[in-house]
Enzyme design. Sequence first.
Site, PDB file in Angstrom:
ATOM      1  N   GLU A  57      -8.123   6.368   9.910  1.00 54.07           N
ATOM      2  CA  GLU A  57      -8.593   7.173  11.038  1.00 54.07           C
ATOM      3  C   GLU A  57      -7.669   8.367  11.272  1.00 54.07           C
ATOM      4  OE1 GLU A  57      -8.382   3.898  10.869  1.00 54.07           O
ATOM      5  OE2 GLU A  57      -9.977   2.925  12.045  1.00 54.07           O
ATOM      6  N   GLU A  84       0.834  -1.206   0.000  1.00 55.17           N
ATOM      7  CA  GLU A  84       0.000   0.000   0.000  1.00 55.17           C
ATOM      8  C   GLU A  84       0.864   1.249   0.000  1.00 55.17           C
ATOM      9  OE1 GLU A  84      -3.971  -0.613   2.388  1.00 55.17           O
ATOM     10  OE2 GLU A  84      -2.260  -1.263   3.610  1.00 55.17           O
ATOM     11  N   LYS A 134     -11.780   4.270   1.483  1.00 55.29           N
ATOM     12  CA  LYS A 134     -10.664   3.453   1.007  1.00 55.29           C
ATOM     13  C   LYS A 134     -11.250   2.231   0.281  1.00 55.29           C
ATOM     14  CE  LYS A 134      -6.368   1.308   2.598  1.00 55.29           C
ATOM     15  NZ  LYS A 134      -5.519   1.022   3.779  1.00 55.29           N
ATOM     16  N   TYR A 154     -15.005  26.760  -0.865  1.00 54.45           N
ATOM     17  CA  TYR A 154     -14.916  25.311  -0.950  1.00 54.45           C
ATOM     18  C   TYR A 154     -13.890  24.843  -1.975  1.00 54.45           C
ATOM     19  CZ  TYR A 154     -18.827  26.400  -4.127  1.00 54.45           C
ATOM     20  OH  TYR A 154     -19.645  26.946  -5.073  1.00 54.45           O
TER      21      TYR A 154
END
Length: 118
Positions: A72, A23, A97, A52
């Site tokens: 997290e 990863e 993910k 934004y």
Amino acid sequence: MGFVVVSLSGITAMGHHGVLESERREGQPFSVDLRLVAPEPDTDELSEAVNYAEVAELVSDLIRSQAVNLIETLAARIADAVVELPRVREVDVTVHKPHAPIPVPFNDVTVTVNRRTP
């Protein structure tokens, strides 16, 4: 005067987050959804609102920044940065993910973090 809710969804960038070496080395797409709460603008000027486009660029930069083990941690990093922006009073950050290394069929993995100004 009240508050407005601004939602941005699907901010996507390549990141190298995760606990597996593959990863970190190969990377994968992550996407982020945001729900921002801000005071209602007093005027029709951009300076009175949350920009934004700038928020989206910040989030994209954070996805591509220093790798972390946990989504997290990534969600918390994004929430901490966004809640510090002018006019933002609260933010919910959901990190997706969808290519997590899970050995069974699945659609997505998400983590949501909330931050508020004191």
